[in-house]
Write a protein that holds these residues in place. Structure first.
Motif, short mmCIF file in Angstrom:
data_model
loop_
_atom_site.label_atom_id
_atom_site.label_comp_id
_atom_site.label_asym_id
_atom_site.label_seq_id
_atom_site.Cartn_x
_atom_site.Cartn_y
_atom_site.Cartn_z
N ASN A 223 0.87 -1.18 0.00
CA ASN A 223 0.00 0.00 0.00
C ASN A 223 0.90 1.23 0.00
OD1 ASN A 223 -1.65 2.17 0.67
ND2 ASN A 223 -2.89 1.00 2.11
N ARG A 224 0.90 1.97 -1.08
CA ARG A 224 1.82 3.10 -1.23
C ARG A 224 1.43 4.32 -0.41
NH1 ARG A 224 6.49 1.11 -3.32
NH2 ARG A 224 5.96 -0.55 -4.78
N TYR A 225 0.32 4.26 0.29
CA TYR A 225 -0.14 5.43 1.04
C TYR A 225 0.22 5.35 2.52
CZ TYR A 225 -2.69 6.14 -3.25
OH TYR A 225 -3.00 6.30 -4.58
N ILE A 226 0.95 4.30 2.91
CA ILE A 226 1.39 4.16 4.29
C ILE A 226 2.89 4.41 4.34
CG2 ILE A 226 1.52 2.61 6.28
CD1 ILE A 226 -1.31 3.30 5.51
N GLY A 227 3.31 5.22 5.30
CA GLY A 227 4.73 5.54 5.42
C GLY A 227 5.51 4.42 6.09
N ARG A 228 6.75 4.70 6.44
CA ARG A 228 7.63 3.70 7.03
C ARG A 228 7.21 3.41 8.47
NH1 ARG A 228 13.75 4.88 4.79
NH2 ARG A 228 13.47 3.68 2.89
N LYS A 245 0.08 -1.85 5.35
CA LYS A 245 1.04 -1.59 4.28
C LYS A 245 1.31 -2.79 3.39
CE LYS A 245 5.37 -0.68 5.44
NZ LYS A 245 6.58 0.06 5.86
N LEU A 246 1.40 -3.99 3.97
CA LEU A 246 1.87 -5.15 3.23
C LEU A 246 0.82 -6.26 3.19
CD1 LEU A 246 5.51 -5.41 4.65
CD2 LEU A 246 4.78 -4.38 2.50
N SER A 247 0.46 -6.68 1.98
CA SER A 247 -0.45 -7.81 1.80
C SER A 247 0.30 -8.92 1.07
CB SER A 247 -1.67 -7.40 0.97
OG SER A 247 -2.42 -6.40 1.63
N PRO A 248 0.37 -10.13 1.65
CA PRO A 248 1.11 -11.22 1.00
C PRO A 248 0.50 -11.58 -0.36
CG PRO A 248 0.61 -11.75 3.27
CD PRO A 248 -0.17 -10.52 2.95
N LEU A 249 1.37 -11.90 -1.30
CA LEU A 249 0.95 -12.31 -2.63
C LEU A 249 0.89 -13.84 -2.64
CD1 LEU A 249 0.19 -10.97 -5.30
CD2 LEU A 249 2.59 -11.12 -5.99
N ARG A 250 -0.27 -14.37 -2.31
CA ARG A 250 -0.45 -15.80 -2.05
C ARG A 250 0.04 -16.67 -3.21
NH1 ARG A 250 -3.74 -18.45 1.59
NH2 ARG A 250 -4.55 -16.43 2.25
N VAL A 251 -0.20 -16.24 -4.44
CA VAL A 251 0.12 -17.08 -5.60
C VAL A 251 1.62 -17.36 -5.69
CG1 VAL A 251 0.38 -15.13 -7.21
CG2 VAL A 251 -0.33 -17.38 -8.06
N GLY A 271 8.55 -7.56 12.42
CA GLY A 271 9.06 -8.67 11.64
C GLY A 271 8.28 -9.94 11.87
N ALA A 272 7.88 -10.18 13.12
CA ALA A 272 7.09 -11.37 13.42
C ALA A 272 5.75 -11.36 12.70
CB ALA A 272 6.87 -11.47 14.94
N LYS A 273 5.16 -10.17 12.59
CA LYS A 273 3.87 -10.07 11.89
C LYS A 273 4.03 -10.32 10.40
CE LYS A 273 1.36 -7.22 15.15
NZ LYS A 273 2.16 -7.70 16.29
N ILE A 274 5.15 -9.91 9.82
CA ILE A 274 5.38 -10.13 8.40
C ILE A 274 5.57 -11.63 8.13
CG2 ILE A 274 7.01 -9.72 6.51
CD1 ILE A 274 7.50 -6.94 7.72
N VAL A 275 6.35 -12.29 8.99
CA VAL A 275 6.55 -13.73 8.82
C VAL A 275 5.23 -14.48 8.97
CG1 VAL A 275 7.65 -15.79 9.80
CG2 VAL A 275 8.96 -13.67 9.56
N SER A 276 4.45 -14.13 9.98
CA SER A 276 3.18 -14.83 10.20
C SER A 276 2.21 -14.61 9.05
CB SER A 276 2.54 -14.40 11.52
OG SER A 276 2.14 -13.04 11.47
N SER A 277 2.27 -13.44 8.42
CA SER A 277 1.38 -13.17 7.29
C SER A 277 1.74 -14.05 6.10
CB SER A 277 1.42 -11.70 6.90
OG SER A 277 2.65 -11.36 6.28
N LEU A 278 3.04 -14.32 5.90
CA LEU A 278 3.46 -15.22 4.82
C LEU A 278 2.99 -16.64 5.09
CD1 LEU A 278 7.11 -14.33 3.73
CD2 LEU A 278 4.99 -13.96 2.47
#
Length: 372
Positions: A223-228, A245-251, A271-278
């Motif tokens: 999502n390009r509208y969310i900052g760092r 900001k980040l949505s996993p690309l399931r395919v 980081g834990a949230k990013i890993v769990s989303s994958l």
């Protein structure tokens, strides 16, 4: 920051952190200066105005003020006359560069800003250098500060700078790509694909993929509208920013063993949230690779790293961090590997947040106390 004083007004733009700002503020208060904000930039601006009132010229006042500052600063100072001055601290913590076009001169923290505004990049401003541009378009330069122990912030190349910038003779893109190559050599993984965490993990992921021979695929839609998320003040805000900001690309990840390349682990929660989303998107394994070493120390020179007891590398062992991240394996680039990836930089580095060795003596108080 605009400061009005008896003889006129000045405007300054400041990147960095002044570690003796509280003492300077008290000195200026006793001299009758008023303050309306809590930022150290107002202290710098008021100090320059104070030195102008003590006599001497505009440039001399800037240099006198700068000699009282301890810490990191790149400054642009615009006087009520027709002069613009640019100054970089004698250690060179933060970047500054000079550009030129048919419209005149420009000074910016990164060369990508010059590109966007239609200016040609000329060169980096050197540590301790003062540049003056007058209303007739004449530029002059002199070494006004120093000598000092040099220390360009190494984290600029890992995270802060934009990929298309060139800072102190080194392309940020090339540095990050080489970080990925080094990571692949230091921490290989049996995997199917490599994904980078947008934005500052993408080039390192490309380098990792090229070195390892694995395909590099997009793992997230951003999502390009969310900052760092790193700079949000509270953990709840950082967590929300990551989710939005980040949505996993399931395919690309479902059923795959994924090498996930990110720029850093500071507190360890995002980081834990990013890993769990994958994994929620179907990734069979997630092997986390980090293009900076573990953070053991805070930073008083402009990087928003909290108190040392809040840094995950000081609270947990390597295996415990891996478990807390939900990753199947974890590998950090070594400090030697990071420096080798950034070896094209024309300055030595400040790596204090990783090693505890700073070009200047650090503040003898916690980061929270210092900021308060």
């Amino acid at each position: 920051m605009v400061t009005e004083y008896l003889k006129g007004r000045i405007a300054i733009s400041h990147n960095g952190n002044i570690i003796n700002a509280a003492a300077l503020r008290e000195k200026l208060r006793r001299a009758g200066c008023d303050f309306n904000a809590t930022t150290d930039s107002e202290v710098v601006s008021s100090l320059i105005a104070y030195e102008i009132l003590q006599g001497g010229g505009f440039e001399e006042a800037i240099v006198k003020a700068a000699k009282q500052l301890r810490g990191a600063y790149t400054l642009l100072v615009l006087g009520s006359g027709d002069r613009l001055c640019a100054l970089r601290d004698p250690s060179g913590f933060r970047p500054l560069c000079l550009g030129r076009s048919n419209h005149g001169w420009a000074v910016a923290s990164e060369s990508c800003a010059l590109d966007s505004a239609g200016f040609d990049f000329l060169r980096d401003v050197q540590p301790g250098e003062l540049i003056t541009i007058d209303g007739r378009g004449r530029m002059s330069s002199r070494m006004a500060l120093g000598p000092a122990k040099l220390g360009m912030c190494l984290f600029e190349y890992v995270y802060f700078a934009r990929t298309d910038s060139v800072i102190d003779s080194l392309s940020v893109y090339e540095a990050r790509y080489r970080m990925g190559e080094v990571l692949a050599r230091e921490h290989p993984a049996k995997a199917d694909v490599v994904c980078g965490v947008p934005d500052s993990g993408l080039e390192a992921a490309m380098g990792y993929a090229a070195q390892s021979g694995l395909p590099c695929v997009p793992g997230f839609v951003k999502n390009r509208y969310i900052g760092r998320s790193f700079i949000f003040p509270s953990q709840a805000q950082r967590d929300m920013a990551v989710r939005l900001k980040l949505s996993p690309l399931r395919v690309n990840v479902a059923g795959k063993r994924v090498v996930l390349v990110d720029d850093s682990i500071v507190r360890g929660t995002t980081g834990a949230k990013i890993v769990s989303s994958l994994k929620a998107a179907g990734a069979r394994e997630v092997h986390l690779r980090i293009s900076s070493p573990p953070f053991y120390h805070t930073c008083y020179f402009g990087t928003d790293i909290g108190d040392e007891e809040n840094l995950i590398a000081n609270r947990l062992s390597h295996d415990e961090i891996t478990t807390s991240m939900g990753a199947d394996s974890l590998g950090y680039i070594s400090i030697e590997g990071l420096k080798s990836a950034c070896s094209g930089c024309s300055l030595p580095f400040c790596d204090g947040c990783f090693t505890g060795r700073y070009p200047l003596d650090a503040v003898e108080q916690s980061k929270t106390q210092f900021e308060q």
